[in-house]
Write a protein that holds these residues in place. Structure first.
Motif, PDB file in Angstrom:
ATOM      1  N   ARG A 268      41.734   9.101  77.638  1.00  0.00           N
ATOM      2  CA  ARG A 268      41.691  10.569  77.754  1.00  0.00           C
ATOM      3  C   ARG A 268      42.064  10.970  79.178  1.00  0.00           C
ATOM      4  O   ARG A 268      41.721  10.263  80.136  1.00  0.00           O
ATOM      5  N   TYR A 341      37.870  18.109  71.919  1.00  0.00           N
ATOM      6  CA  TYR A 341      38.001  17.414  70.639  1.00  0.00           C
ATOM      7  C   TYR A 341      36.679  16.889  70.095  1.00  0.00           C
ATOM      8  O   TYR A 341      36.641  16.241  69.049  1.00  0.00           O
TER       9      TYR A 341
ATOM     10  N   GLN B 126      44.238  25.730  75.023  1.00  0.00           N
ATOM     11  CA  GLN B 126      44.036  24.312  75.365  1.00  0.00           C
ATOM     12  C   GLN B 126      45.125  23.462  74.736  1.00  0.00           C
ATOM     13  O   GLN B 126      45.722  23.840  73.746  1.00  0.00           O
ATOM     14  N   GLU B 127      45.279  22.264  75.298  1.00  0.00           N
ATOM     15  CA  GLU B 127      46.237  21.310  74.742  1.00  0.00           C
ATOM     16  C   GLU B 127      45.587  19.931  74.712  1.00  0.00           C
ATOM     17  O   GLU B 127      44.553  19.724  75.348  1.00  0.00           O
ATOM     18  N   PRO B 128      46.198  18.988  73.975  1.00  0.00           N
ATOM     19  CA  PRO B 128      45.551  17.676  73.844  1.00  0.00           C
ATOM     20  C   PRO B 128      45.240  17.016  75.187  1.00  0.00           C
ATOM     21  O   PRO B 128      44.227  16.335  75.329  1.00  0.00           O
ATOM     22  N   ARG B 153      52.048  21.879  71.547  1.00  0.00           N
ATOM     23  CA  ARG B 153      50.877  21.788  70.689  1.00  0.00           C
ATOM     24  C   ARG B 153      49.688  22.438  71.373  1.00  0.00           C
ATOM     25  O   ARG B 153      49.424  22.173  72.548  1.00  0.00           O
ATOM     26  N   ALA B 155      45.526  22.966  71.177  1.00  0.00           N
ATOM     27  CA  ALA B 155      44.416  22.176  70.629  1.00  0.00           C
ATOM     28  C   ALA B 155      43.189  23.040  70.337  1.00  0.00           C
ATOM     29  O   ALA B 155      42.860  23.951  71.101  1.00  0.00           O
ATOM     30  N   ASP B 209      44.575  22.641  65.013  1.00  0.00           N
ATOM     31  CA  ASP B 209      45.544  22.418  66.074  1.00  0.00           C
ATOM     32  C   ASP B 209      46.845  23.066  65.606  1.00  0.00           C
ATOM     33  O   ASP B 209      47.181  23.002  64.425  1.00  0.00           O
TER      34      ASP B 209
END
Lengths: 398, 380
Positions: A268, A341, B126-128, B153, B155, B209
């Motif tokens: 990450r 996430y 937000q993004e990955p 992309r 998120a 997403d």
């Protein structure tokens, strides 16, 4: 003082490693390492492999098919099998009811149940807690009344882990209401297929079905299923709980979970750099790794102290508290590591064999559910508050 | 000095409280959560009819120009009910970004609907790879004719599965993590080239997403000045942090009430477990955390709609740090105080616990805001 393993212990470790490398199925190891769901079949498959090797019953004397490992050997086994991703044996049969049967059971009970535990024919679950009897276990109310050559059992057990897979349950039941709470309890072995038993799932906050309620309505249990003497069950229950407490610290599991965390934190990103190299997060990982290092040595000190025989005392309660806190901290950090996430609940990625794209990291989906699920660690096996009561009473004399 | 709500603010909060009490039983929430929409269309409609979705908007849009305090009054009650409607995303963030950066046509096109609740906005910032840094934008918006084409992309867009309009950030110039060069775009939900991966969230919401594949937009899609969106985003996420503080305080109040009630009624060893000192002290610690969170929520509300300043930045970072920590503390200690029952799906405490922990994962966790705060410290 010498903190090293002996030559024999090192040779044993090599043997364990060779076995795990050769025999541990890859799919099962991948599930354990990624905190994915294990099926009943996974547990049974691994148990069969262990039984064939003769390594399933690590706590039993050899005459009953056990290995009779020393405490250090057991420790090496725990450590290595966690490292390789072997599932922990479901303890209720092999590590909980079996030691009680071996110490207090009749010859017939030993002959009947021990081989069936080794072969995996019986899957045991534990009937201790009740809705009104948690930390205050001795207040349990499930009633067993002797009628001829049977007991008639009525009542309810709860938090029965994996009871949905079990065909046998060992229960603490009240056989005498006239005496002090602890003195009227008996230890009964009950076939789950007996009429009058209902198992109802309890779904936990992470959506999983792991625990159950078990209801008993006029359940007829043969009197020969009583272990030891009537009304002496509390003694056996306490004997069993010392077995339960050892190993609850989960040092080996924490080490594996720490590796999992470091993997996540290496992949990450934060500001374009691996999270593990971030000053704030790196320090959080370092802190828990240091705490785990200390707990691992505490664990070894307890093991060394009982190497000559006997069971660990109240020290294992301290280790249970610290060990579970450390595991929960590692779960907390894993949840933090995946940042936004942590929020999605990606159920399809919880099972191994998912072949789509992963939403974020291949190991992310189980992380937040695992964090919530493992709040149980400080509650079960005697809550951490109860463990502290034991320490203050037994060690400090307060 | 007076920390009480004024009469109008109190009436507003009471209105929301009555509505939530009437419509939002724990059982109904589970139903709403499992529905395809992921929340209650009917409840959302009622929020609109009562003027609650219009609270932060000016009078000409049917609102009353409410600021941080009024928005928190609404959010606190939504937090107490554990409501899963996209108020934060659509009204506070979506509406806020358009209000601040939009030209008159854009405001006219979208804000009226957002204020009545007939239009729902979702926000993709937000993004990955971004973690919580909203300047970490890799989605590209390239000039194409007189408009733009977007690739990238976004998120964890809560409510993005069912929004009518999406507000997303994309880079029109500069390198990853540069504050300069970030722009905002308004994208109709049915624009070609948008794919969604939709999921439930662990705390009962729904989101997705967004995968943007050559999304063609006209010049009217640009929201605000090209390349200058970072400040707008920072300001509006600040308002959203204040709103989230309100929600968190509401959820913490209920979590504390439930725990206290349990300590009084659960008996072990012949007495209510609340008689044990270790649990008494834990409950006191939970209440102290709630009080800390309340104080910071009030402070956050007081600056939420003030002009940007270092003082505002500091206060909002501090507030989010406090509610992140207090929310997690109350969740974990509340579960521990309940024992196993606090971990079950059937009992509402667990759902409050999950929401409180996840609030720490929205708009930056306590570490993120501690770092922001520390970066503003100066040697004296």
């Amino acid at each position: 003082m010498n903190l090293n393993y002996t030559t024999e212990e090192l040779a044993f470790r090599d043997e364990v490693r060779a076995f795990l490398e050769k025999k541990l199925p890859e799919d099962i190891a991948a599930k354990v390492k990624g905190f994915r769901r294990l099926s009943k079949e996974d547990h049974q498959r691994w148990q069969k492999i262990l039984s064939e090797q003769g390594w399933y019953a690590t706590h039993w004397p050899e005459e009953y098919g056990g290995v009779n490992w020393s405490p250090v050997q057991k420790h090496i086994w725990d450590e290595e099998s966690s490292r390789y991703g072997a599932p922990r044996s479901v303890p209720f049969g092999v590590n909980m009811v079996a030691p009680v049967i071996i110490k207090f059971g009749t010859e017939e009970q030993k002959q009947r149940y021990l081989p069936r535990i080794l072969s995996g024919e019986d899957w045991w679950c534990q009937g201790y807690s009740e809705p009104g009897a948690g930390s205050d276990l001795a207040s349990l109310k499930t009633r067993a009344v002797r009628e001829g050559d049977h007991y008639i059992v009525n009542g309810q057990k709860t938090w029965t882990t994996l009871g949905q897979h079990a065909n046998m349950i060992f229960c603490l039941v009240r056989t005498n209401t006239e005496v002090k709470a602890q003195e009227g309890i008996s230890f009964l072995l009950i076939d789950m297929n007996t009429p009058g038993i209902t198992v109802r799932p309890i779904i936990t906050l992470d959506g999983e079905h792991e625990v159950n309620e078990v209801f008993f309505e006029d359940v007829k249990v043969p009197a020969e299923n009583l272990v030891g003497e009537e009304d002496k069950g509390w003694t056996y229950a306490k004997y069993l709980l010392t077995y339960e407490r050892t190993g609850l610290a989960g040092i080996g599991i924490s080490k594996a979970a720490l590796e999992h965390l470091k993997g996540l934190a290496s992949r990450r990103l934060k500001n374009g750099k691996p999270l593990i190299e971030d000053a704030t997060f790196g320090q959080r990982i370092a802190q828990v790794e240091i705490d785990l290092m200390a707990a691992a040595i505490s664990n070894l000190r307890i093991i060394a102290s009982v190497e000559g025989g006997g069971m660990p005392g109240a020290e294992s309660s301290m280790l249970k508290v610290r060990g579970t806190e450390i595991r929960q901290t590692i779960n907390d950090l894993a949840r933090r590591a995946i940042g936004p996430y942590a929020i999605p609940f990606v159920e399809e990625e919880l099972d191994l064999g998912y072949d789509g794209d992963f939403l974020s990291d291949e190991n992310a989906a189980p992380v937040a559910p695992q964090y919530f699920n493992n709040r149980k660690l400080s509650i079960f096996g005697g809550s951490n508050e109860i463990q502290k009561n034991i320490v203050s009473k037994m060690i400090l004399g307060l | 000095m007076d920390f009480r709500l004024n009469e109008e603010q109190q009436m507003l909060q009471d209105t929301v409280a009555r509505l939530v009490r009437g419509e939002y039983s724990f059982e109904k929430r589970l139903e709403y959560s499992e529905s395809e929409l992921g929340f209650s269309a009917d409840f959302w409609k009622q929020l609109g009819e009562l003027g609650l979705t219009a609270v932060p908007f000016p009078e000409e849009l049917g609102g009353f120009g409410g600021t941080g305090v009024e928005v928190q009054s609404v959010m606190t009650e939504l937090g107490r009910g554990l409501c899963i409607e996209p108020y934060l995303q659509s009204v506070v963030l979506g509406g806020g970004l358009i209000s601040q950066a939009g030209n008159s046509e854009q405001k006219e096109q979208w804000l009226g609907g957002i204020a009545t609740g007939e239009v729902r906005a979702a926000v993709g910032l937000q993004e990955p790879q971004s973690f919580y840094n909203l300047n970490d934008v890799e989605t590209r918006a390239e000039k194409s004719g007189d408009g733009y084409v977007l690739n990238g992309r976004k998120a964890v867009v809560i409510g993005g599965h069912c929004a009518d309009v999406l507000v997303v950030s994309a880079r029109t110039s500069g390198d990853s993590r540069d504050a300069d060069g970030i722009s905002l775009f308004l994208i109709p939900a049915d624009a070609e080239g948008i794919e969604r991966r939709t999921y439930p969230t662990i705390d009962g919401f729904k989101g997705c997403d967004l995968f943007l594949n050559n999304v063609q937009l006209g010049p009217d899609a640009l929201l605000g000045d090209e390349g200058k969106a970072a400040e707008v985003i920072e300001y509006q996420t600040g308002r959203a942090i204040s709103a989230l503080c309100g929600e968190a305080v509401g959820a913490m109040e209920v979590a504390c009430d439930l725990t206290l009630e349990y300590l009084k009624q659960r008996k072990q060893f012949g007495v209510p477990i609340g008689r044990f000192q270790v649990l008494q002290h834990r409950m006191v610690d939970m209440m102290s955390e709630l009080e800390q969170a309340r104080s910071m929520a009030i402070l956050a509300a007081s600056v939420a709609d003030e002009p940007q300043s270092d003082e505002r930045r500091r206060i909002l970072a501090a507030a989010k740090n406090v509610i992140g920590r207090s929310g997690q503390f109350i969740s974990e200690q509340g579960i521990q105080s309940h024992g196993g029952i606090g971990m079950t799906w059937e009992y509402n405490f667990a759902h409050y616990a999950k929401r409180l922990v996840m609030i720490n994962h929205q708009l930056g966790d306590d570490d993120f805001h501690l770092e922001r705060y520390a970066a503003m410290l100066q040697a004296s």
